[in-house]
Design a protein around this motif. Structure first.
Motif, PDB file in Angstrom:
ATOM      1  N   LEU A 295      93.724  13.238  60.730  1.00  0.00           N
ATOM      2  CA  LEU A 295      93.136  14.878  58.986  1.00  0.00           C
ATOM      3  C   LEU A 295      94.480  14.129  57.759  1.00  0.00           C
ATOM      4  O   LEU A 295      94.350  14.130  56.322  1.00  0.00           O
ATOM      5  N   ALA A 296      95.138  13.749  57.952  1.00  0.00           N
ATOM      6  CA  ALA A 296      96.173  13.134  56.842  1.00  0.00           C
ATOM      7  C   ALA A 296      95.872  11.475  56.679  1.00  0.00           C
ATOM      8  O   ALA A 296      95.707  11.564  55.626  1.00  0.00           O
ATOM      9  N   SER A 297      94.945  10.980  57.768  1.00  0.00           N
ATOM     10  CA  SER A 297      94.433   8.906  57.374  1.00  0.00           C
ATOM     11  C   SER A 297      93.933  10.093  56.181  1.00  0.00           C
ATOM     12  O   SER A 297      93.023   9.234  54.932  1.00  0.00           O
ATOM     13  N   ARG A 298      92.610  11.056  56.052  1.00  0.00           N
ATOM     14  CA  ARG A 298      91.330  11.120  55.376  1.00  0.00           C
ATOM     15  C   ARG A 298      91.583  11.864  53.809  1.00  0.00           C
ATOM     16  O   ARG A 298      91.041  11.199  53.306  1.00  0.00           O
ATOM     17  N   SER A 299      92.958  12.013  54.229  1.00  0.00           N
ATOM     18  CA  SER A 299      93.334  12.951  53.176  1.00  0.00           C
ATOM     19  C   SER A 299      94.481  12.174  52.101  1.00  0.00           C
ATOM     20  O   SER A 299      94.763  12.729  51.336  1.00  0.00           O
ATOM     21  N   GLY A 300      94.806  11.469  52.640  1.00  0.00           N
ATOM     22  CA  GLY A 300      95.226  10.486  51.706  1.00  0.00           C
ATOM     23  C   GLY A 300      96.977  10.274  51.959  1.00  0.00           C
ATOM     24  O   GLY A 300      97.388   9.301  51.068  1.00  0.00           O
ATOM     25  N   ILE A 301      97.264  10.873  53.240  1.00  0.00           N
ATOM     26  CA  ILE A 301      98.834  11.409  53.550  1.00  0.00           C
ATOM     27  C   ILE A 301      99.513   9.435  53.748  1.00  0.00           C
ATOM     28  O   ILE A 301     100.603   8.854  53.438  1.00  0.00           O
ATOM     29  N   GLY A 302      98.465   8.949  54.814  1.00  0.00           N
ATOM     30  CA  GLY A 302      98.835   7.502  55.020  1.00  0.00           C
ATOM     31  C   GLY A 302      97.919   7.299  55.640  1.00  0.00           C
ATOM     32  O   GLY A 302      96.356   7.767  56.362  1.00  0.00           O
TER      33      GLY A 302
ATOM     34  N   LYS B 254      99.397   0.801  64.110  1.00  0.00           N
ATOM     35  CA  LYS B 254      99.511   0.643  65.479  1.00  0.00           C
ATOM     36  C   LYS B 254      99.366   0.856  66.704  1.00  0.00           C
ATOM     37  O   LYS B 254      99.857   1.264  67.184  1.00  0.00           O
ATOM     38  N   HIS B 255     101.192   1.699  66.073  1.00  0.00           N
ATOM     39  CA  HIS B 255     101.890   2.618  67.122  1.00  0.00           C
ATOM     40  C   HIS B 255     101.319   4.292  67.375  1.00  0.00           C
ATOM     41  O   HIS B 255     101.633   4.753  68.165  1.00  0.00           O
ATOM     42  N   THR B 256     100.418   4.617  66.143  1.00  0.00           N
ATOM     43  CA  THR B 256      98.982   5.796  66.456  1.00  0.00           C
ATOM     44  C   THR B 256      99.749   6.555  65.305  1.00  0.00           C
ATOM     45  O   THR B 256      99.250   7.717  65.032  1.00  0.00           O
ATOM     46  N   LEU B 257     101.516   6.615  64.946  1.00  0.00           N
ATOM     47  CA  LEU B 257     101.871   7.443  63.609  1.00  0.00           C
ATOM     48  C   LEU B 257     101.677   7.433  62.440  1.00  0.00           C
ATOM     49  O   LEU B 257     100.974   6.214  62.037  1.00  0.00           O
ATOM     50  N   THR B 258     101.389   8.486  62.076  1.00  0.00           N
ATOM     51  CA  THR B 258     101.533   7.767  60.363  1.00  0.00           C
ATOM     52  C   THR B 258     102.473   7.157  59.406  1.00  0.00           C
ATOM     53  O   THR B 258     103.241   7.140  59.397  1.00  0.00           O
ATOM     54  N   LEU B 259     101.671   5.940  58.767  1.00  0.00           N
ATOM     55  CA  LEU B 259     102.066   5.665  57.851  1.00  0.00           C
ATOM     56  C   LEU B 259     102.578   5.351  56.290  1.00  0.00           C
ATOM     57  O   LEU B 259     100.681   5.376  56.354  1.00  0.00           O
ATOM     58  N   HIS B 260     103.304   5.211  55.830  1.00  0.00           N
ATOM     59  CA  HIS B 260     102.900   5.447  54.018  1.00  0.00           C
ATOM     60  C   HIS B 260     103.566   4.132  53.262  1.00  0.00           C
ATOM     61  O   HIS B 260     105.094   3.957  53.869  1.00  0.00           O
ATOM     62  N   ARG B 261     102.666   3.739  52.322  1.00  0.00           N
ATOM     63  CA  ARG B 261     103.322   2.123  51.497  1.00  0.00           C
ATOM     64  C   ARG B 261     104.810   2.682  51.247  1.00  0.00           C
ATOM     65  O   ARG B 261     105.699   1.598  51.147  1.00  0.00           O
ATOM     66  N   GLU B 262     105.423   4.139  50.533  1.00  0.00           N
ATOM     67  CA  GLU B 262     106.310   3.832  49.733  1.00  0.00           C
ATOM     68  C   GLU B 262     107.139   4.907  50.836  1.00  0.00           C
ATOM     69  O   GLU B 262     108.272   6.021  50.430  1.00  0.00           O
TER      70      GLU B 262
ATOM     71  N   ALA C  95      91.428  11.690  48.658  1.00  0.00           N
ATOM     72  CA  ALA C  95      91.089  10.519  48.691  1.00  0.00           C
ATOM     73  C   ALA C  95      92.044   9.544  49.744  1.00  0.00           C
ATOM     74  O   ALA C  95      93.483  10.108  50.209  1.00  0.00           O
ATOM     75  N   PRO C  96      91.104   8.953  50.682  1.00  0.00           N
ATOM     76  CA  PRO C  96      91.962   8.392  52.067  1.00  0.00           C
ATOM     77  C   PRO C  96      92.930   7.284  51.644  1.00  0.00           C
ATOM     78  O   PRO C  96      92.655   6.694  51.019  1.00  0.00           O
ATOM     79  N   ALA C  97      93.683   7.031  52.845  1.00  0.00           N
ATOM     80  CA  ALA C  97      94.907   5.652  52.716  1.00  0.00           C
ATOM     81  C   ALA C  97      94.032   4.832  52.996  1.00  0.00           C
ATOM     82  O   ALA C  97      93.445   4.493  53.912  1.00  0.00           O
ATOM     83  N   GLN C  98      94.338   4.148  52.830  1.00  0.00           N
ATOM     84  CA  GLN C  98      93.901   2.566  53.366  1.00  0.00           C
ATOM     85  C   GLN C  98      94.652   1.575  54.466  1.00  0.00           C
ATOM     86  O   GLN C  98      96.047   2.439  54.223  1.00  0.00           O
ATOM     87  N   ALA C  99      94.710   1.267  55.633  1.00  0.00           N
ATOM     88  CA  ALA C  99      95.591   0.682  56.325  1.00  0.00           C
ATOM     89  C   ALA C  99      96.624  -0.341  55.972  1.00  0.00           C
ATOM     90  O   ALA C  99      95.720  -1.181  55.278  1.00  0.00           O
ATOM     91  N   HIS C 100      97.143  -1.069  56.226  1.00  0.00           N
ATOM     92  CA  HIS C 100      98.492  -2.023  56.051  1.00  0.00           C
ATOM     93  C   HIS C 100      98.728  -2.372  57.029  1.00  0.00           C
ATOM     94  O   HIS C 100      99.856  -2.665  57.037  1.00  0.00           O
TER      95      HIS C 100
ATOM     96  N   TYR D  85     110.984   1.943  53.391  1.00  0.00           N
ATOM     97  CA  TYR D  85     110.793   2.433  52.242  1.00  0.00           C
ATOM     98  C   TYR D  85     111.050   4.251  52.481  1.00  0.00           C
ATOM     99  O   TYR D  85     110.837   4.915  51.942  1.00  0.00           O
ATOM    100  N   ALA D  86     111.531   4.005  54.361  1.00  0.00           N
ATOM    101  CA  ALA D  86     111.706   5.525  54.704  1.00  0.00           C
ATOM    102  C   ALA D  86     112.074   6.413  53.833  1.00  0.00           C
ATOM    103  O   ALA D  86     113.424   6.273  52.968  1.00  0.00           O
ATOM    104  N   ARG D  87     112.290   7.831  53.847  1.00  0.00           N
ATOM    105  CA  ARG D  87     112.572   8.213  52.517  1.00  0.00           C
ATOM    106  C   ARG D  87     113.867   9.815  52.956  1.00  0.00           C
ATOM    107  O   ARG D  87     113.267  10.158  54.221  1.00  0.00           O
TER     108      ARG D  87
END
Length: 361
Positions: free
Chosen positions: A157-164, A168-176, A196-201, A267-269
């Motif tokens: 759900l997070a990926s589809r909604s743009g959260i991140g 590859k470790h199965t956790l959600t990642l965000h560029r910022e 919009a969904p998030a793109q993988a990086h 970039y972790a906040r």
């Protein structure tokens, strides 16, 4: 399905939602559709491989995890939320500090997220506040709040909604923002506009697969929980497999290695809330210090903490393994004497782990 009040603009409402969420300490809000059909095959394959270990509830819920409208009838959208949890006073170079802790066998390593208040309580209450604000704006509506508390495909759900994106470790990642954050959801029967969904990086990076002490990430985006230190020290209630004990090192509750090594976590906040500030002594304790806690002190020290739910017996089991690993590394610091003193009154499960530990050095 509820219909938005006449005159209410969905995009404007989303802006309001983000403002309410930010006031509650959330860093990001998204909205996902409920059609997760493309995720069902992967979920079924993961379950059929037994990668969920003893978490039988995952198999029992089956595809309900991928079907939000079956979990909460009437759901047409899922509001997703991100809350950063790095403690507010976290210094620059925090990853190096954590690696240094892991390299000191007599020190206790507790996963960063668990050093403060139980995130379930923090997010659930604050998500409900957001839902209350939404109800005040649009009128009563059907909803349910979740924080790692039900069969929800959070990362999907997070990926589809743009959260991140799913790392590859199965956790959600965000560029910022890396991956040092919690996820929460509000299932709603309102036709909010989806984000919009998030793109993988992740690219060709495989650092998380390579660093995992127990090789639990068996392939990119595929985790065998039965080998994961977080599962073994938190979810698993029996004996820790002997062949995995040495790899656990001094990790007594959870494991952050795949996040510590991830390049995106530069970039972790920091959290905006004091709830995730570490409680003494969880950010600096030695194994011996924590071993000395009897059950009463354990319950007192972990009140309001996610750690409390594993119970004193499992806590001692984890500590015994870490103490054995310290002895193997040539570090005693009173560990052997403490283990011997506790052996006679220990449960059968704990005694087995104590005997293993004593045999390590």
């Amino acid at each position: 399905m509820k219909v938005l009040k006449s005159g209410l603009d969905g995009a404007a409402l989303l802006v309001q939602l983000r403002g309410w969420a930010e006031a509650e300490g959330f860093s990001q809000i998204g909205v996902a559709d409920v059609d997760l059909g493309s995720a069902e095959a992967g979920l079924l394959a993961w379950l059929s491989n037994g990668f969920h270990g003893a978490m039988d509830y995952m198999a029992a819920h089956g595809l309900k995890r991928a079907r939000p409208a079956e979990l909460v009838p009437g759901t047409v959208r899922v509001i997703t939320a991100r809350m950063d949890y790095l403690p507010r006073a976290t210094p620059e170079g925090w990853q190096a500090i954590e690696w240094q802790r892991l390299a000191r066998p007599a020190d206790a390593a507790v996963s960063i997220y668990a050093r403060g208040r139980d995130y379930h309580k923090v997010l659930r209450n604050r998500l409900q506040h957001v839902a209350d604000k939404l109800a005040a704006a649009v009128g009563p509506f059907g909803h349910r709040v979740f924080t790692d508390s039900a069969p929800v495909l959070e990362v999907e759900l997070a990926s589809r909604s743009g959260i991140g994106w799913r790392g590859k470790h199965t956790l959600t990642l965000h560029r910022e923002a890396g991956s040092m954050f919690f996820l929460g959801e509000i299932y709603v029967d309102l036709p909010l506009p989806v984000t919009a969904p998030a793109q993988a990086h992740c690219g060709s990076c495989t650092a998380c697969l390579e660093v995992c002490p127990t090789q639990a990430i068996v392939a990119p985006y595929r985790l065998d929980a039965r080998r994961c230190i977080s599962y073994l020290t938190i979810e698993h209630d029996g004996a820790i497999p002997v062949e995995l004990r040495a790899a656990i090192g001094n990790r007594i509750y959870g494991c952050d290695d795949c996040q510590l090594v991830c390049p995106w976590n530069k970039y972790a906040r920091r959290a905006t809330l004091p709830d995730f500030d570490p409680r003494a002594p969880l950010g600096r304790a030695t194994l011996l210090e924590l071993w000395r806690w009897d059950e009463a002190e354990f319950l007192h020290r972990t009140e309001g903490s996610a750690i409390r739910r594993i119970g004193h017996a499992r806590w001692r089991r984890n500590l015994a393994v870490a103490m054995g690993n310290a002895l193997r590394a040539g570090v005693d610091d009173g560990l052997r004497a403490a283990l011997v003193a506790a052996r006679e009154g220990a449960s059968e499960l704990l005694r087995e782990h104590i005997d293993w530990a004593l045999g390590q050095g």
